[in-house]
Design an enzyme around this catalytic site. Structure first.
Site, mmCIF file in Angstrom:
data_model
loop_
_atom_site.group_PDB
_atom_site.id
_atom_site.type_symbol
_atom_site.label_atom_id
_atom_site.label_comp_id
_atom_site.label_asym_id
_atom_site.label_seq_id
_atom_site.Cartn_x
_atom_site.Cartn_y
_atom_site.Cartn_z
ATOM 1 N N HIS A 156 -3.720 0.653 8.250
ATOM 2 C CA HIS A 156 -4.510 0.452 6.885
ATOM 3 C C HIS A 156 -5.864 0.538 7.677
ATOM 4 O O HIS A 156 -6.885 -0.552 7.454
ATOM 5 C CB HIS A 156 -3.681 -0.289 6.186
ATOM 6 N N ASN A 194 -12.455 11.048 -1.829
ATOM 7 C CA ASN A 194 -13.063 9.532 -2.700
ATOM 8 C C ASN A 194 -13.167 8.834 -2.399
ATOM 9 O O ASN A 194 -12.142 8.079 -1.656
ATOM 10 C CB ASN A 194 -12.391 9.985 -3.884
ATOM 11 N N CYS A 231 0.588 -1.189 -0.166
ATOM 12 C CA CYS A 231 -0.508 -0.029 -0.043
ATOM 13 C C CYS A 231 0.994 1.455 -0.230
ATOM 14 O O CYS A 231 1.512 1.389 0.549
ATOM 15 C CB CYS A 231 -1.470 0.049 1.195
ATOM 16 N N HIS A 265 -7.950 8.311 3.096
ATOM 17 C CA HIS A 265 -7.633 9.595 2.912
ATOM 18 C C HIS A 265 -8.613 11.063 3.154
ATOM 19 O O HIS A 265 -9.049 10.816 1.669
ATOM 20 C CB HIS A 265 -6.299 10.130 2.423
HETATM 21 P P1 DGP Z 1 -7.845 9.834 -4.254
HETATM 22 O O1 DGP Z 1 -7.697 9.946 -6.085
HETATM 23 O O2 DGP Z 1 -8.590 10.575 -3.783
HETATM 24 O O3 DGP Z 1 -7.436 8.041 -4.374
HETATM 25 O O4 DGP Z 1 -6.642 10.705 -4.152
HETATM 26 C C1 DGP Z 1 -5.019 10.277 -3.859
HETATM 27 C C2 DGP Z 1 -3.717 10.933 -4.295
HETATM 28 O O5 DGP Z 1 -2.681 10.679 -3.732
HETATM 29 C C3 DGP Z 1 -4.066 12.599 -5.440
HETATM 30 O O6 DGP Z 1 -4.098 13.455 -5.311
HETATM 31 C C4 DGP Z 1 -2.129 12.092 -5.550
HETATM 32 C C5 DGP Z 1 -1.769 11.659 -4.721
HETATM 33 N N1 DGP Z 1 -0.777 11.312 -4.348
HETATM 34 C C6 DGP Z 1 -0.717 9.756 -5.183
HETATM 35 N N2 DGP Z 1 0.592 9.332 -4.973
HETATM 36 C C7 DGP Z 1 1.407 9.893 -4.565
HETATM 37 C C8 DGP Z 1 2.484 10.149 -3.854
HETATM 38 O O7 DGP Z 1 3.199 8.504 -4.223
HETATM 39 N N3 DGP Z 1 2.881 11.000 -2.903
HETATM 40 C C9 DGP Z 1 1.919 11.923 -2.233
HETATM 41 N N4 DGP Z 1 2.523 12.850 -1.974
HETATM 42 N N5 DGP Z 1 0.650 12.245 -3.091
HETATM 43 C C10 DGP Z 1 -0.022 10.697 -3.786
#
Ligand code: DGP
Length: 113
Positions: A46, A86, A4, A99
């Site tokens: 988690h 989401n 994850c 999140h």
């Molecule tokens: P959602 O689409 O609601 O599941 O949001 C996931 C968010 O996580 C998206 O806005 C981009 C962010 N994200 C994805 N991978 C990473 C990462 O490796 N680091 C950070 N800081 N954010 C990430």
């Protein structure tokens, strides 16, 4: 969970731009910001999504929300902010670890689209 992404960020195995953390939660900047200020708040434990919150694990959600006033103070969001979570495919959840997005730093649109 080993595979994850957010569990690995919470464990410090993957670097992130941390805004706030304690023993139970982490807040870090979103890698693809949708607003001048865009952070994610996650529990270290988690939980896959809002759909997986139960009477047994829901205390962490209360803790996240109890920390949000301090987090938005750190972020300087004095004019307001929006919180989004989401959940599932129709909502375009892309990371299967609970999140809460906090967005702010500009006038946000008045619809939820
Ligand atoms: P959602 O689409 O609601 O599941 O949001 C996931 C968010 O996580 C998206 O806005 C981009 C962010 N994200 C994805 N991978 C990473 C990462 O490796 N680091 C950070 N800081 N954010 C990430």
């Amino acid at each position: 969970m080993e595979d994850c992404l957010f569990c690995n960020i919470a464990a410090g195995k993957i670097p992130s731009d941390i805004v706030y953390e304690d023993d139970r939660i982490l807040c870090f900047r979103d890698i693809h910001p949708q607003a001048p200020v865009h952070v994610l708040v996650i529990p270290r434990v988690h939980i896959a999504s809002v759909a997986d919150i139960t009477e047994e694990n829901c205390e962490i959600v209360a803790h996240i929300f109890a920390c949000i006033p301090e987090i938005v103070r750190i972020l300087g969001l004095t004019e307001g902010f929006r919180i989004i979570s989401n959940c599932g495919a129709d909502a375009c959840q892309s990371v299967q670890h609970l999140h809460f997005h906090i967005l702010g730093g500009r006038q946000l649109k008045d619809h939820m689209g």
